[in-house]
Design an enzyme around this catalytic site. Structure first.
Site, PDB file in Angstrom:
ATOM      1  N   ASP A 191      43.246  63.003  80.722  1.00 53.05           N
ATOM      2  CA  ASP A 191      42.734  62.474  82.313  1.00 53.05           C
ATOM      3  C   ASP A 191      43.454  60.865  83.000  1.00 53.05           C
ATOM      4  O   ASP A 191      43.011  60.305  82.583  1.00 53.05           O
ATOM      5  CB  ASP A 191      41.382  62.748  82.040  1.00 53.05           C
ATOM      6  CG  ASP A 191      41.109  63.404  84.203  1.00 53.05           C
ATOM      7  OD1 ASP A 191      42.023  63.365  84.716  1.00 53.05           O
ATOM      8  OD2 ASP A 191      39.825  63.034  84.726  1.00 53.05           O
ATOM      9  N   HIS A 203      41.938  67.752  91.732  1.00 54.52           N
ATOM     10  CA  HIS A 203      40.927  66.465  91.148  1.00 54.52           C
ATOM     11  C   HIS A 203      39.717  67.106  92.176  1.00 54.52           C
ATOM     12  O   HIS A 203      39.661  67.302  93.402  1.00 54.52           O
ATOM     13  CB  HIS A 203      42.060  65.681  91.069  1.00 54.52           C
ATOM     14  CG  HIS A 203      42.868  65.287  89.832  1.00 54.52           C
ATOM     15  ND1 HIS A 203      42.479  64.455  89.193  1.00 54.52           N
ATOM     16  CD2 HIS A 203      43.776  66.035  89.360  1.00 54.52           C
ATOM     17  CE1 HIS A 203      43.856  65.100  87.961  1.00 54.52           C
ATOM     18  NE2 HIS A 203      44.348  65.151  88.861  1.00 54.52           N
ATOM     19  N   ASN A 210      39.881  70.058  88.360  1.00 55.21           N
ATOM     20  CA  ASN A 210      38.870  69.113  87.652  1.00 55.21           C
ATOM     21  C   ASN A 210      37.661  69.395  87.896  1.00 55.21           C
ATOM     22  O   ASN A 210      37.209  68.894  89.462  1.00 55.21           O
ATOM     23  CB  ASN A 210      40.034  67.746  87.644  1.00 55.21           C
ATOM     24  CG  ASN A 210      40.472  67.883  86.639  1.00 55.21           C
ATOM     25  OD1 ASN A 210      41.673  68.829  86.244  1.00 55.21           O
ATOM     26  ND2 ASN A 210      41.133  66.369  86.623  1.00 55.21           N
TER      27      ASN A 210
HETATM   28  P1  13P Z   1      34.518  65.120  90.519  1.00 57.00           P
HETATM   29  O1  13P Z   1      34.018  63.280  89.933  1.00 57.00           O
HETATM   30  O2  13P Z   1      34.906  65.844  90.997  1.00 57.00           O
HETATM   31  O3  13P Z   1      33.976  65.743  88.972  1.00 57.00           O
HETATM   32  O4  13P Z   1      36.949  64.922  89.465  1.00 57.00           O
HETATM   33  C1  13P Z   1      36.842  65.046  88.454  1.00 57.00           C
HETATM   34  C2  13P Z   1      38.319  64.374  88.406  1.00 57.00           C
HETATM   35  O5  13P Z   1      38.765  65.148  89.727  1.00 57.00           O
HETATM   36  C3  13P Z   1      38.963  64.135  86.667  1.00 57.00           C
HETATM   37  O6  13P Z   1      40.035  63.764  86.467  1.00 57.00           O
HETATM   38  O1  G3H Z   2      38.968  60.916  87.149  1.00 55.58           O
HETATM   39  C1  G3H Z   2      37.903  60.830  86.956  1.00 55.58           C
HETATM   40  C2  G3H Z   2      37.007  61.415  85.887  1.00 55.58           C
HETATM   41  O2  G3H Z   2      35.512  61.803  86.096  1.00 55.58           O
HETATM   42  C3  G3H Z   2      36.684  60.596  85.210  1.00 55.58           C
HETATM   43  O3  G3H Z   2      36.395  59.400  85.292  1.00 55.58           O
HETATM   44  O4  G3H Z   2      37.100  57.190  84.108  1.00 55.58           O
HETATM   45  O5  G3H Z   2      34.569  57.579  84.707  1.00 55.58           O
HETATM   46  O6  G3H Z   2      36.061  58.530  82.631  1.00 55.58           O
HETATM   47  P1  G3H Z   2      35.783  57.896  84.189  1.00 55.58           P
HETATM   48 ZN    ZN Z   3      40.853  63.389  88.481  1.00 55.77          ZN
END
Ligand code: 13P
Ligand code: G3H
Ligand code: ZN
Length: 340
Positions: free
Chosen positions: A83, A223, A266
């Site tokens: 991600d 996302h 996501n």
């Molecule tokens: P949320 O913070 O809405 O769960 O989004 C997660 C996300 O886009 C991870 O890439």
């Molecule tokens: O893109 C965001 C996801 O919620 C992951 O978050 O970078 O804190 O692991 P993080």
């Molecule tokens: Zn994201």
């Protein structure tokens, strides 16, 4: 079955007219919650790890937990996706580790905060496509920027200043040859997305539909798609938490997106809320408890429930056995033959 290509999962989802949730993990309990939910609902799944997750879990722990997941749940087509890769090097290290899909988020510079130029985005995404497709690995790119900043994968603000331009999206797909395209339609990461329930206007669903009409065969990615349910906020606040009132992306808007080309959704925050609420409840109700299993088990169960709800809502439920997964070598050969 081994970890599979995300491209095939999304191609199948497009054929079946459904979406597939991509859920963030950092540890064993989160992986187990997703896999149990997938078995319960018979869903193909995308498990994703951010750079922060890779650092937290020391990377190889996470990778081997995912291999364990494929052994324990052999009937579930399972993708391991990076991600928000922030550079070609980050994506390359994930591919070398065995991730079957990577996101090159070139919409932001390497710091994960500063919006980049179109040319920069094309150059880094194209480079990742070349090295990923040579191994049969899928690539997600992003055009336009999400809001929010606290996780280091957003341009800040409310997510409205860098919406995806539909014509630029067309050009971006053409120049990069990517497999899936993340678009910015007004969402942001984290719990504080909207200060009242968003409408289709707030969410710029018309923009999403316009992009889909121009790119009908491209898998779109949403996302920042946690719904931030009030019930989960309430549990946290009932047991000593201090969340301010907030709204996420309503499931109905995600379903409208799925009718219009969204194939990957996501979700991370909803699981964080479910886990935290369950742990707070145990701590508040049983202050003498100190066996971690006494709170990690309910936390895992709470996350599993959210996952089952999302798998049913996105339509992926019931599709785990629809197709025989292709090997990465077969995917590689397909790309080499020009089948991107
Ligand atoms: P949320 O913070 O809405 O769960 O989004 C997660 C996300 O886009 C991870 O890439
Ligand atoms: O893109 C965001 C996801 O919620 C992951 O978050 O970078 O804190 O692991 P993080
Ligand atoms: Zn994201």
């Amino acid at each position: 079955m081994p970890l599979v290509s995300m491209r095939q999962l999304l191609d199948e989802a497009a054929k079946g007219g459904y979406g597939v949730g991509a859920f963030n993990v950092n540890d064993m309990e989160q992986i187990q919650a997703i896999m149990e939910a997938a078995r319960e609902t018979q869903s193909p799944v995308i498990v994703q790890a951010s750079r922060g997750a890779r650092a937290y879990s020391q990377d190889r722990f996470l990778y081997h937990l995912m291999i364990a997941a494929t052994e324990v749940y052999p009937e579930i087509p399972t993708v391991l996706h990076l991600d928000h890769g922030n550079s070609v090097a980050t994506c390359k290290s994930a591919i070398d580790m065995g991730f079957t899909s990577v996101m090159m988020d070139g919409s932001l510079m390497e710091d994960g905060k500063t919006p980049s130029s179109f040319e920069y985005n094309v150059a880094v995404t194209r480079e990742v496509v070349e090295l990923a497709h040579a191994k049969g690995v899928t690539v997600e790119g992003e055009i336009g920027c999400l809001g929010g900043i606290e996780d280091g994968h957003g341009a800040g603000g409310d997510g409205l200043s860098h919406l995806t331009d539909p014509d630029q999206a067309v050009e971006f797909v053409k120049q990069t040859g990517l497999d899936a395209l993340a678009i910015a339609i007004g969402t942001s990461h984290g719990a504080y997305k909207f200060s009242s329930k968003p409408t289709g206007e707030t969410l710029k669903m018309a923009r999403l539909i316009e992009i889909h009409n121009k790119l009908p065969n491209v898998h779109l990615v949403m996302h920042g798609s946690s719904s931030v349910p009030k019930e989960l906020q309430d549990i946290i606040n009932m047991y000593g938490g201090k969340l301010k009132p907030t709204w996420g992306v309503p499931v109905e808007e995600i379903q409208l997106g799925i009718k219009n080309g969204v194939r990957k959704i996501n979700v991370d925050t909803d699981n964080r809320l479910a886990i935290t609420g369950a742990i707070r409840k145990v701590f508040a109700e049983n202050p003498s408890e100190f066996d971690p299993r006494s709170y990690l088990k309910p936390a895992r169960a709470a996350m599993q429930q959210v996952m089952e709800d999302r798998m049913n809502a996105f339509g992926q439920a019931g599709h785990a056995g629809d197709y025989a997964p292709l090997s990465l070598e077969e995917m590689r050969a397909g790309y080499a033959a020009g089948g991107a």
